[in-house]
Design a protein around this motif. Structure first.
Motif, short mmCIF file in Angstrom:
data_model
loop_
_atom_site.label_atom_id
_atom_site.label_comp_id
_atom_site.label_asym_id
_atom_site.label_seq_id
_atom_site.Cartn_x
_atom_site.Cartn_y
_atom_site.Cartn_z
N ILE A 1 0.84 -1.18 -0.15
CA ILE A 1 -0.08 -0.02 0.03
C ILE A 1 0.86 1.13 0.16
N THR A 2 0.33 2.19 -0.33
CA THR A 2 1.13 3.61 -0.37
C THR A 2 -0.01 4.45 0.80
N PRO A 3 0.57 4.40 1.98
CA PRO A 3 -0.22 5.13 3.02
C PRO A 3 -0.84 6.37 2.58
N ARG A 4 -2.18 6.59 2.94
CA ARG A 4 -2.72 8.07 2.75
C ARG A 4 -3.49 8.59 3.96
N PHE A 5 -3.79 7.58 4.67
CA PHE A 5 -4.84 8.07 5.75
C PHE A 5 -4.29 7.16 7.20
N LEU A 6 -4.71 7.61 8.32
CA LEU A 6 -4.49 7.12 9.51
C LEU A 6 -5.83 6.47 10.07
N THR A 7 -6.14 5.48 10.50
CA THR A 7 -7.42 5.23 10.94
C THR A 7 -7.12 4.66 12.53
N MET A 8 -8.25 5.32 13.33
CA MET A 8 -8.16 5.25 14.69
C MET A 8 -9.19 4.10 15.25
N ILE B 1 4.57 9.19 11.47
CA ILE B 1 4.30 8.39 10.21
C ILE B 1 4.06 9.85 9.27
N ILE B 2 3.38 10.93 9.65
CA ILE B 2 3.14 11.97 8.87
C ILE B 2 4.14 12.70 8.20
N ASP B 3 5.47 12.57 9.36
CA ASP B 3 6.63 12.91 8.50
C ASP B 3 7.23 12.18 7.68
N ALA B 4 6.80 10.91 7.64
CA ALA B 4 7.52 10.04 6.62
C ALA B 4 6.56 9.68 5.25
N TYR B 5 5.39 10.00 5.54
CA TYR B 5 4.51 9.74 4.49
C TYR B 5 3.47 10.96 3.93
N LYS B 6 2.91 10.81 2.81
CA LYS B 6 1.96 11.94 2.57
C LYS B 6 0.62 11.59 2.94
N ILE B 7 0.64 11.90 4.28
CA ILE B 7 -0.95 11.48 4.99
C ILE B 7 -1.88 12.53 4.33
N GLU B 8 -2.95 12.19 4.30
CA GLU B 8 -4.04 13.42 3.77
C GLU B 8 -5.02 13.39 4.86
N GLY B 9 -5.29 12.55 5.62
CA GLY B 9 -6.35 12.56 6.58
C GLY B 9 -6.28 11.63 7.72
#
Length: 270
Positions: A23-30, A159-167
């Motif tokens: 996968i290419t991480p775009r989001f974090l799910t809690m 993780i946000i610093d390492a990947y292009k997290i959108e939401g």
């Protein structure tokens, strides 16, 4: 805390057999684990027959266990949609916070979702709030310990610093089946979404004027965010719309004919 080779440096890694596609991480799910300790969640994610997993398990004392590299899929989201993106397992990193979830108040005291009695002083504090997904009336939601949240925030920032997290989203808001409630009202979601800062990319900000396609044969456009608002227009499969705001599971769109609100789950990024 930092990410190296798709893993949190200095964090114990235990490989889950469940998942693993790229996968290419775009989001974090809690999520919450709906359990009382980290080991039970880890054991579940280690068990191939459970068919569930997540990238991180965060214990109440702040201990983090990683169970899949961040560039590999885990099975944590189920049927889901967020910001027009479907099947979040293929796009999101799953955080599992140890927390039992909602408790009910009975004549004999508190009971958990499995009907087991719970001593009120087992948890430091509670948020008392309703949730129509689990029934009528108020429920007791154990507060997440400060050290646990601080650990989760540190991991999220790395993780946000390492990947292009959108939401960043809750399991409840992406669940299309209508019964998930995690991580619940006791979880400080705003503290996590605030981490996005300049990286933030949601329909209220960076995604403005980014096109979406309607992904259902016909879709009502309403005057507000909810089915209690009147239908003011309609769009159909393949129509191009532009999301300019969100509220819950609803998106405010611009379309050929005006502006209104539609259910987000029926939109797909163009």
């Amino acid at each position: 805390m930092e990410v190296k080779y798709h893993k949190l440096a200095g964090v114990e890694f235990i490989q889950s057999p469940n998942g693993g596609g790229p996968i290419t991480p775009r989001f974090l799910t809690m999520h919450y684990t709906a359990g009382y300790d980290a080991q039970s969640a880890i054991d579940t994610f280690k068990n191939r027959t459970s068919e569930v997993s997540a990238h991180l398990v965060i214990d109440t004392d702040g201990t983090i266990t990683q169970m899949m590299p961040f560039n590999k899929k885990t099975w944590h989201a189920g049927p889901s949609v967020f910001q027009g993106v479907k099947s979040l397992n293929s796009h999101a990193i799953g955080f599992e916070f140890v927390n039992i979830g909602f408790l009910r108040k009975s004549a004999k005291g508190l009971v958990d979702a499995y009907g087991r009695p719970v001593k009120e002083d087992l948890f430091e504090d509670y948020v008392i709030a309703p949730n129509a997904r689990v029934g009528s009336g108020d429920f007791w939601w154990p507060v997440y310990p400060k050290v646990q949240i601080e650990a989760g925030l540190a991991a999220a920032k790395a993780i946000i610093d390492a990947y292009k997290i959108e939401g960043i989203c809750s399991h409840e808001e992406i669940d299309t089946r209508g019964w998930k409630t995690d991580p619940g009202p006791a979880f400080p979601m705003k503290s996590f979404t605030n981490l996005l800062g300049a990286h933030r990319k949601d329909p209220d900000q960076a995604s403005q004027n980014v096109p979406f396609n309607v992904d259902v044969s016909s879709l009502n456009v309403r005057g507000g965010a909810g089915t209690n608002w009147p239908v003011i227009a309609g769009v159909k499969r393949g129509d191009r719309v532009y999301v300019v705001g969100t509220e819950g599971g609803w998106s405010r769109i611009l379309f050929d004919g005006g502006e209104g609100w539609v259910s987000t789950q029926y939109l797909e990024r163009a």
